[in-house]
Design a protein around this motif. Sequence first.
Motif, mmCIF file in Angstrom:
data_model
loop_
_atom_site.group_PDB
_atom_site.id
_atom_site.type_symbol
_atom_site.label_atom_id
_atom_site.label_comp_id
_atom_site.label_asym_id
_atom_site.label_seq_id
_atom_site.Cartn_x
_atom_site.Cartn_y
_atom_site.Cartn_z
ATOM 1 N N LYS A 119 0.829 -1.211 0.000
ATOM 2 C CA LYS A 119 0.000 0.000 0.000
ATOM 3 C C LYS A 119 0.858 1.253 0.000
ATOM 4 C CE LYS A 119 -4.224 -1.695 2.110
ATOM 5 N NZ LYS A 119 -5.053 -1.762 3.309
ATOM 6 N N GLY A 120 0.478 2.202 -0.829
ATOM 7 C CA GLY A 120 1.165 3.498 -0.843
ATOM 8 C C GLY A 120 2.499 3.517 -1.547
ATOM 9 N N SER A 121 2.944 2.347 -2.071
ATOM 10 C CA SER A 121 4.304 2.324 -2.638
ATOM 11 C C SER A 121 4.414 3.041 -3.986
ATOM 12 C CB SER A 121 4.836 0.889 -2.736
ATOM 13 O OG SER A 121 4.261 0.195 -3.799
ATOM 14 N N PHE A 122 3.272 3.410 -4.582
ATOM 15 C CA PHE A 122 3.315 4.118 -5.869
ATOM 16 C C PHE A 122 3.198 5.641 -5.698
ATOM 17 C CE2 PHE A 122 2.291 -0.170 -7.092
ATOM 18 C CZ PHE A 122 2.954 -0.343 -8.302
ATOM 19 N N GLU A 123 3.001 6.087 -4.460
ATOM 20 C CA GLU A 123 2.710 7.516 -4.254
ATOM 21 C C GLU A 123 3.846 8.437 -4.679
ATOM 22 O OE1 GLU A 123 0.843 8.221 -0.431
ATOM 23 O OE2 GLU A 123 -0.765 6.824 -0.978
ATOM 24 N N ALA A 124 5.082 8.042 -4.376
ATOM 25 C CA ALA A 124 6.227 8.891 -4.750
ATOM 26 C C ALA A 124 6.325 9.018 -6.268
ATOM 27 C CB ALA A 124 7.517 8.300 -4.195
ATOM 28 N N ALA A 125 6.089 7.913 -6.975
ATOM 29 C CA ALA A 125 6.194 7.929 -8.446
ATOM 30 C C ALA A 125 5.075 8.752 -9.080
ATOM 31 C CB ALA A 125 6.154 6.496 -8.982
ATOM 32 N N ILE A 126 3.886 8.688 -8.467
ATOM 33 C CA ILE A 126 2.715 9.377 -9.029
ATOM 34 C C ILE A 126 2.731 10.875 -8.726
ATOM 35 C CG2 ILE A 126 0.180 9.573 -8.693
ATOM 36 C CD1 ILE A 126 0.104 6.482 -8.600
ATOM 37 N N ALA A 127 3.472 11.280 -7.681
ATOM 38 C CA ALA A 127 3.522 12.695 -7.275
ATOM 39 C C ALA A 127 3.824 13.598 -8.467
ATOM 40 C CB ALA A 127 4.580 12.878 -6.186
ATOM 41 N N ASP A 128 3.025 14.640 -8.634
ATOM 42 C CA ASP A 128 3.174 15.664 -9.693
ATOM 43 C C ASP A 128 2.766 15.189 -11.085
ATOM 44 O OD1 ASP A 128 4.204 17.396 -7.771
ATOM 45 O OD2 ASP A 128 6.250 16.675 -8.107
ATOM 46 N N CYS A 129 2.423 13.897 -11.242
ATOM 47 C CA CYS A 129 2.055 13.406 -12.581
ATOM 48 C C CYS A 129 0.615 13.790 -12.926
ATOM 49 C CB CYS A 129 2.220 11.888 -12.672
ATOM 50 S SG CYS A 129 3.959 11.393 -12.677
ATOM 51 N N VAL A 130 0.363 13.994 -14.233
ATOM 52 C CA VAL A 130 -0.995 14.332 -14.684
ATOM 53 C C VAL A 130 -1.697 13.111 -15.276
ATOM 54 C CG1 VAL A 130 -0.641 16.794 -15.061
ATOM 55 C CG2 VAL A 130 -0.005 15.173 -16.867
ATOM 56 N N CYS A 131 -0.894 12.105 -15.630
ATOM 57 C CA CYS A 131 -1.446 10.883 -16.209
ATOM 58 C C CYS A 131 -0.679 9.692 -15.652
ATOM 59 C CB CYS A 131 -1.327 10.919 -17.740
ATOM 60 S SG CYS A 131 -1.828 9.391 -18.563
ATOM 61 N N VAL A 132 -1.419 8.619 -15.342
ATOM 62 C CA VAL A 132 -0.781 7.368 -14.917
ATOM 63 C C VAL A 132 -1.151 6.288 -15.923
ATOM 64 C CG1 VAL A 132 -0.715 5.557 -13.151
ATOM 65 C CG2 VAL A 132 -0.758 7.964 -12.466
ATOM 66 N N MET A 133 -0.136 5.618 -16.468
ATOM 67 C CA MET A 133 -0.351 4.488 -17.374
ATOM 68 C C MET A 133 0.002 3.227 -16.583
ATOM 69 S SD MET A 133 0.769 6.027 -21.043
ATOM 70 C CE MET A 133 0.057 7.610 -21.572
ATOM 71 N N THR A 172 -5.909 11.669 -15.658
ATOM 72 C CA THR A 172 -6.213 10.559 -16.583
ATOM 73 C C THR A 172 -5.442 9.317 -16.177
ATOM 74 O OG1 THR A 172 -6.380 12.171 -18.387
ATOM 75 C CG2 THR A 172 -6.290 9.865 -19.028
ATOM 76 N N VAL A 173 -6.121 8.174 -16.235
ATOM 77 C CA VAL A 173 -5.470 6.873 -16.052
ATOM 78 C C VAL A 173 -5.703 6.060 -17.314
ATOM 79 C CG1 VAL A 173 -5.476 4.686 -14.762
ATOM 80 C CG2 VAL A 173 -5.784 6.864 -13.545
ATOM 81 N N VAL A 174 -4.619 5.515 -17.873
ATOM 82 C CA VAL A 174 -4.736 4.577 -18.995
ATOM 83 C C VAL A 174 -4.310 3.217 -18.454
ATOM 84 C CG1 VAL A 174 -4.067 4.029 -21.360
ATOM 85 C CG2 VAL A 174 -4.196 6.419 -20.645
ATOM 86 N N LEU A 175 -5.233 2.273 -18.471
ATOM 87 C CA LEU A 175 -4.984 0.948 -17.892
ATOM 88 C C LEU A 175 -4.712 -0.076 -18.986
ATOM 89 C CD1 LEU A 175 -5.279 -1.006 -15.315
ATOM 90 C CD2 LEU A 175 -7.610 -1.367 -16.148
ATOM 91 N N THR A 176 -3.692 -0.917 -18.773
ATOM 92 C CA THR A 176 -3.450 -2.029 -19.691
ATOM 93 C C THR A 176 -4.274 -3.220 -19.231
ATOM 94 O OG1 THR A 176 -1.151 -1.281 -19.838
ATOM 95 C CG2 THR A 176 -1.670 -3.406 -20.847
ATOM 96 N N SER A 177 -5.346 -3.503 -19.960
ATOM 97 C CA SER A 177 -6.123 -4.713 -19.708
ATOM 98 C C SER A 177 -5.727 -5.718 -20.794
ATOM 99 C CB SER A 177 -7.623 -4.401 -19.706
ATOM 100 O OG SER A 177 -8.368 -5.550 -19.367
ATOM 101 N N SER A 178 -6.665 -6.440 -21.369
ATOM 102 C CA SER A 178 -6.319 -7.477 -22.342
ATOM 103 C C SER A 178 -7.590 -7.962 -23.036
ATOM 104 C CB SER A 178 -5.671 -8.653 -21.597
ATOM 105 O OG SER A 178 -5.570 -9.798 -22.413
ATOM 106 N N THR A 179 -7.411 -8.595 -24.200
ATOM 107 C CA THR A 179 -8.573 -9.261 -24.801
ATOM 108 C C THR A 179 -8.981 -10.448 -23.929
ATOM 109 O OG1 THR A 179 -7.058 -10.500 -26.229
ATOM 110 C CG2 THR A 179 -8.193 -8.618 -27.230
ATOM 111 N N ALA A 180 -8.094 -10.852 -23.002
ATOM 112 C CA ALA A 180 -8.448 -11.905 -22.049
ATOM 113 C C ALA A 180 -9.599 -11.458 -21.151
ATOM 114 C CB ALA A 180 -7.234 -12.279 -21.200
ATOM 115 N N ALA A 181 -9.861 -10.147 -21.096
ATOM 116 C CA ALA A 181 -11.007 -9.634 -20.342
ATOM 117 C C ALA A 181 -12.227 -9.452 -21.251
ATOM 118 C CB ALA A 181 -10.647 -8.298 -19.686
ATOM 119 N N ILE A 182 -12.055 -9.752 -22.544
ATOM 120 C CA ILE A 182 -13.143 -9.588 -23.527
ATOM 121 C C ILE A 182 -13.706 -10.930 -23.967
ATOM 122 C CG2 ILE A 182 -13.640 -8.868 -25.923
ATOM 123 C CD1 ILE A 182 -11.902 -6.417 -25.465
ATOM 124 N N TYR A 183 -12.810 -11.902 -24.303
ATOM 125 C CA TYR A 183 -13.372 -13.107 -24.922
ATOM 126 C C TYR A 183 -12.872 -14.441 -24.400
ATOM 127 C CZ TYR A 183 -9.515 -12.007 -28.228
ATOM 128 O OH TYR A 183 -8.328 -11.684 -28.835
#
Length: 385
Positions: A119-133, A172-183
């Motif tokens: 928990k919380g281990s991504f906070e430093a990296a996300i600080a000041d960012c406008v988009c998370v991929m 904005t968040v862009v998430l990498t999902s997969s066609t494994a979540a589609i079919y």
Amino acid sequence: GIIAAPASAPGRSQPILPPSSSSPPPTTTATTITATTATTTLRNMIHSKGTPRVKEGPVCVTGASGFIASHLVKQLLERGYTVHGTVRTLANKKKVDHLMALDGAKDRLKLFEADLLKKGSFEAAIADCVCVMHTASPFFIKGASEEKLVKPALQGTENVLNSVTKSETVKTVVLTSSTAAIYAHYSETKDIKYVYSEKDWSDKKAMRAKKAWYALSKTLAEEKAWEMQNEAGNKWKLVVMNPTLVWGPMLQPSMNTSSEYILKYLDGSMQEIGNASKTVVDVRDTAMAHILGYEVKEASGRYMLIAGNLTWKEVCSILRKQEPENDRIPSKVSEKFDAPAYGARPPNPTLFDNSKATKELGISFVSPTQQVVSTYESLKKQGFR
């Protein structure tokens, strides 16, 4: 036009997601393509809809050393962005050196340690960012278990998105999902003429019954992301990429799961050719789609990323042209079919409609044949051949 290719299946429709349309069938002929041709094709790809948003602030890429994420970092740097990348450990040179060697990395790439399960281990990296991929999620099939795949995918998504919701800068968040979540449906009775699109969702009950932990991990993580975006009261926008099997050049020095499929047909691991067809997409298109998911302000919902499909027989035929002297490339097609899993049951190609990605993001997909060639050239370059 509607296109054929292997994929995975539906289950339920989610209310949050928009519809889609179609595109012309890609060629899958086994011709020899040089690196120059492939480069020219890439240069001419239509990405006219994206306008870099560099001045708005840095972009964070989770799991930055992965196959797709490495290309994402590369393309973001090429477009002028400052990038915050997360890796599990900065001490592992194999995961870090290829990123720091990228053009622009010295001045505009900052790497952070982060753990999906902490928990919380991504906070430093996300600080000041406008988009998370958010690309970080385990992808392996061998030795897979619910504990090793589903738990980190779900917890990682929760941890990253909780930090996003706390952030005052991420829009904005862009998430990498997969066609494994589609079919992923594992159905003997699913209509082979069914055309898959972003509106389809994989069947969770069937995935659990088949212990299909990777597909289940991607489905549950994506569902959780939509749920959390909703709970955050639309404080941030969510755009989801659903790539199929990803081929193309490796930037990282270690073997990735999807490239290994090609290697196995070259090194004698496969005695027979699989009697099946596969949907594929190029890693460079997949990375660019993530960037366009941020840069195209009208982008919304899910984007199914499929360039086309190839049979394993066609894959072997392309590889034979690259290594005509290699007698370990199998020539006999198996008489057995794999059990139904993703998309149309083997050996039928899965039909899909990728027009939402081509129209809304302006993506012009690299052909399946070129993907095989560039994967092969990359295996050579990285010393696997």
